[in-house]
Write an enzyme that holds these catalytic residues in place. Structure first.
Site, PDB file in Angstrom:
ATOM      1  N   THR A 148       0.830  -1.205   0.000  1.00  0.00           N
ATOM      2  CA  THR A 148       0.000   0.000   0.000  1.00  0.00           C
ATOM      3  C   THR A 148       0.862   1.253   0.000  1.00  0.00           C
ATOM      4  OG1 THR A 148      -1.747  -1.184   1.166  1.00  0.00           O
ATOM      5  CG2 THR A 148      -1.807   1.218   1.305  1.00  0.00           C
TER       6      THR A 148
ATOM      7  N   THR B 146      12.753   5.054  11.377  1.00  0.00           N
ATOM      8  CA  THR B 146      13.657   3.963  11.738  1.00  0.00           C
ATOM      9  C   THR B 146      13.208   2.680  11.058  1.00  0.00           C
ATOM     10  OG1 THR B 146      14.122   5.015  13.836  1.00  0.00           O
ATOM     11  CG2 THR B 146      14.647   2.673  13.679  1.00  0.00           C
TER      12      THR B 146
ATOM     13  N   CYS C 273      -8.129  -9.312   0.246  1.00  0.00           N
ATOM     14  CA  CYS C 273      -7.471  -8.751   1.419  1.00  0.00           C
ATOM     15  C   CYS C 273      -8.480  -8.393   2.492  1.00  0.00           C
ATOM     16  CB  CYS C 273      -6.618  -7.542   1.095  1.00  0.00           C
ATOM     17  SG  CYS C 273      -5.536  -7.827  -0.285  1.00  0.00           S
TER      18      CYS C 273
HETATM   19  N1  PLP Z   1      -1.823  -4.527  -4.100  1.00  0.00           N
HETATM   20  C1  PLP Z   1      -2.368  -5.732  -4.269  1.00  0.00           C
HETATM   21  C2  PLP Z   1      -2.580  -6.255  -5.644  1.00  0.00           C
HETATM   22  C3  PLP Z   1      -2.714  -6.528  -3.173  1.00  0.00           C
HETATM   23  O1  PLP Z   1      -3.258  -7.728  -3.364  1.00  0.00           O
HETATM   24  C4  PLP Z   1      -2.502  -6.002  -1.880  1.00  0.00           C
HETATM   25  C5  PLP Z   1      -2.933  -6.854  -0.748  1.00  0.00           C
HETATM   26  O2  PLP Z   1      -3.076  -6.565   0.330  1.00  0.00           O
HETATM   27  C6  PLP Z   1      -1.899  -4.730  -1.744  1.00  0.00           C
HETATM   28  C7  PLP Z   1      -1.587  -4.027  -2.876  1.00  0.00           C
HETATM   29  C8  PLP Z   1      -1.602  -4.134  -0.415  1.00  0.00           C
HETATM   30  O3  PLP Z   1      -0.413  -4.644   0.111  1.00  0.00           O
HETATM   31  P1  PLP Z   1      -0.094  -4.529   1.674  1.00  0.00           P
HETATM   32  O4  PLP Z   1      -1.034  -5.437   2.365  1.00  0.00           O
HETATM   33  O5  PLP Z   1       1.325  -4.947   1.818  1.00  0.00           O
HETATM   34  O6  PLP Z   1      -0.270  -3.090   2.034  1.00  0.00           O
END
Ligand code: PLP
Length: 385
Positions: free
Chosen positions: A72, A237, A327
């Site tokens: 993200t 950090t 997610c």
């Molecule tokens: N992009 C995609 C395609 C994802 O499947 C996800 C899943 O969470 C993310 C971004 C976000 O990644 P993170 O959970 O490391 O913030």
């Protein structure tokens, strides 16, 4: 009851080898990497070793890797900083990107900083390259951000072809490779791309750890201001454990990529075959062919009036899967991805996502359970339901 975890696109379990690699940094090695004393030098060495290892795996230079708190943050940085530092006025993206891209682009548009253009997709979520070229021809000061593989349906984009178009029209190119990093090889010396985002917890590394690859000369500055860490590209950090775990997980993934890929592809193919043969009315969302993401299978089950309950019923029987939005396992809120590619398709959509730790027996148990839930009569010669 042995539980079955088929939600690896949401997150993966930590590999035991990764836990081992992280342990020294949870125990003895606690120095601040910015400190000049021996404690600090030890953790600094761990971070730089990790950076070199990631760079080696991707065939880029260590200075092009910026460690972040995950996918993200990397996505946010790519979009926000391209607009702020490179004068990007137009963002070409798609309607099925992860919210980390979609919402960030939407924010930039609402603030009047950039116009967002959505490239056309086909019914499986593939990018229409002719339309992309049209958009690139029409606009200047462009950032293209298109994901490598969609997290809900597993359809992949041709990064080589998209990158070549971006180069032809002088556009910046970023790809969210969160679902493919550690699952496909990347050669950044030859791939025409400026930035990509990755997240350790999707390839058996720790949560809260990721990176942005930014090609040398891209010219973005830090999104997160602070103490000048990450060569002034990200203040704060460093998450030493997370960084060391990420590098260890990526090394492991690439060490045995072909074997893992063949195993997981075998699980997916077996599930497709059995579902097709044994549950009438089953269909699949997105591309399920050999060019798709082999860890993801999005299945549309016939509408039997109890679809809403399917995830919960599977969960009660020990099988973890995702519904609509990726997610957010367990949540069955509408999916913007399926609403885009299959707006009128009736049925209940379930995403099964596999890892190298899953087995054929788990696929069989799950299909047998689904048959029971859908009350498919057991016929002579068929597997017992
Ligand atoms: N992009 C995609 C395609 C994802 O499947 C996800 C899943 O969470 C993310 C971004 C976000 O990644 P993170 O959970 O490391 O913030």
């Amino acid at each position: 009851m042995e539980r079955i975890y088929f939600d690896n696109a949401a997150t993966t379990p930590l590999a035991p080898e990764v836990v081992e690699a992280m342990m020294p940094y949870l125990r003895g090695e606690y120095g601040n990497p910015s400190s000049i004393h021996a404690f600090g030098r030890a953790t600094r060495a761990g971070i730089e070793r990790s950076r070199r290892s990631v760079a080696r795996s991707l065939n880029c230079s260590p200075g092009e890797i910026i460690f972040t708190s995950g996918g993200t943050e990397a996505d946010n940085m790519a979009l926000n900083c391209s607009v702020r530092d490179r004068g990007v006025k137009h963002i070409i993206t798609s309607a099925i990107e992860h919210h980390a891209i979609e919402h960030t682009a939407g924010c930039l548009e609402r603030e009047g900083k950039a116009c967002v253009h959505l490239v056309r997709l086909d019914g499986e979520g593939h990018v229409d390259l002719a339309h992309l070229e049209e958009l690139l021809r029409e606009h200047q000061h462009v950032l293209v951000s298109l994901m490598h593989a969609n997290n809900e349906i597993g359809t992949c984009a041709d990064l080589q072809a998209i990158g070549a178009l971006c180069r032809k029209y002088g556009a910046l190119f970023h790809s969210d490779t969160v679902q493919t990093m550690g699952h496909f090889p990347f050669d950044l010396a030859t791939l025409p791309i400026d930035m990509l985002s990755a997240s350790a917890h999707k390839f058996h590394g720790p949560k809260g750890s990721g990176f942005l690859y930014m090609r040398a000369g891209t010219g973005l500055n830090a999104m997160m201001q602070g103490g000048g860490q990450e060569r002034n590209m990200r203040g704060g950090t460093e998450n030493i454990c997370g960084i060391v775990g990420l590098a260890a997980a990526l090394e492991l993934a690439f060490e045995d990529l072909d074997r893992h890929r063949a195993h997981i592809q075998g699980l997916k193919d077996h599930m497709i075959e059995r579902l097709r043969a044994e549950i009438p009315g089953v269909a699949f969302n997105g591309d399920i062919g050999p060019a798709s993401l082999y860890t993801v299978l999005n299945v549309r089950f016939p509408d039997d009036g109890k679809g809403e309950m399917l995830i919960y019923n599977l969960d009660m029987e020990g099988v973890a899967v995702s519904g609509g939005s990726a997610c957010s396992s367990g949540s069955n809120k509408g999916s913007h991805v399926l609403a885009t590619i299959a707006p009128d398709a009736p049925g209940t959509n379930i995403r099964f996502s596999f890892s190298r730790y899953n087995t054929l027996q788990e696929v069989d148990r799950t299909v047998d359970l689904l048959k029971r839930l859908f009350k498919v009569p057991a016929l002579a010669g068929q597997r017992p339901a």
